[in-house]
Design a protein around this motif. Sequence first.
Motif, PDB file in Angstrom:
ATOM      1  N   TYR A 204       3.880  43.955  16.929  1.00 34.27           N
ATOM      2  CA  TYR A 204       4.354  42.690  16.369  1.00 34.27           C
ATOM      3  C   TYR A 204       3.514  41.511  16.802  1.00 34.27           C
ATOM      4  O   TYR A 204       3.296  40.590  16.038  1.00 34.27           O
ATOM      5  CB  TYR A 204       5.827  42.466  16.729  1.00 34.27           C
TER       6      TYR A 204
ATOM      7  N   ILE B 181      12.834  40.293  16.864  1.00 30.89           N
ATOM      8  CA  ILE B 181      11.848  40.288  15.789  1.00 30.89           C
ATOM      9  C   ILE B 181      12.338  39.504  14.578  1.00 30.89           C
ATOM     10  O   ILE B 181      11.587  38.812  13.917  1.00 30.89           O
ATOM     11  CB  ILE B 181      11.499  41.736  15.407  1.00 30.89           C
TER      12      ILE B 181
ATOM     13  N   GLY C 100       4.330  47.798  14.362  1.00 27.44           N
ATOM     14  CA  GLY C 100       5.214  46.810  13.771  1.00 27.44           C
ATOM     15  C   GLY C 100       6.357  47.433  12.999  1.00 27.44           C
ATOM     16  O   GLY C 100       6.784  46.905  11.985  1.00 27.44           O
TER      17      GLY C 100
END
Lengths: 295, 234
Positions: A29, A143, A220
């Motif tokens: 990420y 996230i 991710g």
Amino acid sequence: MINPYYMQLIILVGINTIMAASLNLILGYTGQLSIGHAAFMSLGAYSSALVTLHFGFPFIISLLCGALFSAIFGVIIGIPTLKLKGDYLAIATLGFGEIVRIVCLNLDITGGAMGLRGIPKKTTLLWVVLAVLVTVFILNRIIKSRIGRALIAIREDETAADSMGINSTYYKILCFGVGAFFAGLGGGLFAHYMRFLHPKTFDFMKSIEHLCMVVLGGLGNMWGAFIGASILTVVPELLRSVADLRLLIYGAVLVLMMRLRPQGILGPQTDIAPAIEKIRLKFKSIWHRLARGKT
Amino acid sequence: MLRIENLSAGYGSIRALHQISLTVSEGEIVCLIGSNGVGKTTTLKTISGLLRPDEGGIYFDNRDISRTPPHKIVEMGISHVPEGRNVFPRLTVRENLELGAYARKDKAQIKKDFAQVMETFPQLAVREKQSAGTLSGGEQQMLAIGRALMSRPRLLLLDEPSMGLAPLFVLGIFEIITEINRQGTTILLVEQNAQLALRTAHRGYVMETGRIILDDSAAALLQNERVRKAYLGE
């Protein structure tokens, strides 16, 4: 009752999922190449084990101590190194991993080269499942939040992120701290499952193993961490008869993934359904190609 | 509004700016022209805090911002559109624009500004859910400008908005720049296309090897013998 061998596998899959998911936050990420994740695991493992051995704290407190200790180191190591980019950061984290390993090897309190023994067995399947759920839940929340958007922006383009008013240094340190926290949690579970710790367990190869899990599953993608961890925990067990070739296979997996599917098995989508559909179509087309080749 | 005094900056031991001074007043379009590598981009980077100056002062509303980190500078109302567009390629147009408003918290106003940006750049509205990396160069430039506007800047720093764009797009971008300025945003524009920059701007500065060698109104610079020879190809 589950066969203890399978039980061990499931627990290791769980611990590795925590490791891969936390590394995914840093690598997948935020885009920071850290290859010292095993060091955070070992910090959590040793500190939680020592807390249990010396103070007899309840398990949950030991686990949290280990995770916090690791997080503190994540931040401490983050401050000087996160000004580095790409390869340089990788080298710095690699060095950090080696330092931790060698310190553990030479301290008396960690048992040195003899290893740390006599840790009570406290990790059960329930603990691991709970820890995985908590980890994935919290990481997912991060996230999807403002913080997550900042992290992704940093991955995409750090200069642009800076000029958007994102304090990239702060967020990178935060992400290292959180990643290290959960790596420490994984380490604590590991310590109270294996009951024996040795610095060699947390060497460079362990970090590479975590890296492979994230890359294989999909950078991710939180589901990817689970899938990568499952495959790279179970497959080596199946290949026990060719254990000497394990490293070779890891290497081949990394090269092949980078060549054929750099986005990992799942790719960056958070949604699992379209990804599976894509894989199905891919296999179908490969199958067709093979079938055509035969005739 | 913005005042730079004897600013020097560089990369490591290489000095790119030598004691430059310039001012930008509220409501103006000021352009900074000069050939490649004379320090135009460095000047913008130093203003927006991406680069720390070696010496000298940068004053925004009379507050020294030369040591202020970039995220604070954005909050103060300066937005930088970096050279080469720098959109977030794997995020959608909408997500890119939302990140532009990262430093702000007034959700209702952000929504209004989003609609405003979509109105200014109709092409972006069509591509709202497309990832930014798939846009054409001109659309990416529009996105980068739109994203910068999402932070509600009072001063917009534009770095080479015409770079790598088709001539038709370049004209469109400059029309939009004029329009943004008319709506009340002050603009500091760095540009290699001196002709177009001077036609758009009110005032201009000419840079050569890290120094400002000329400053005047844009109209006067367009007539200036030296400028015509060196930058307008006459």
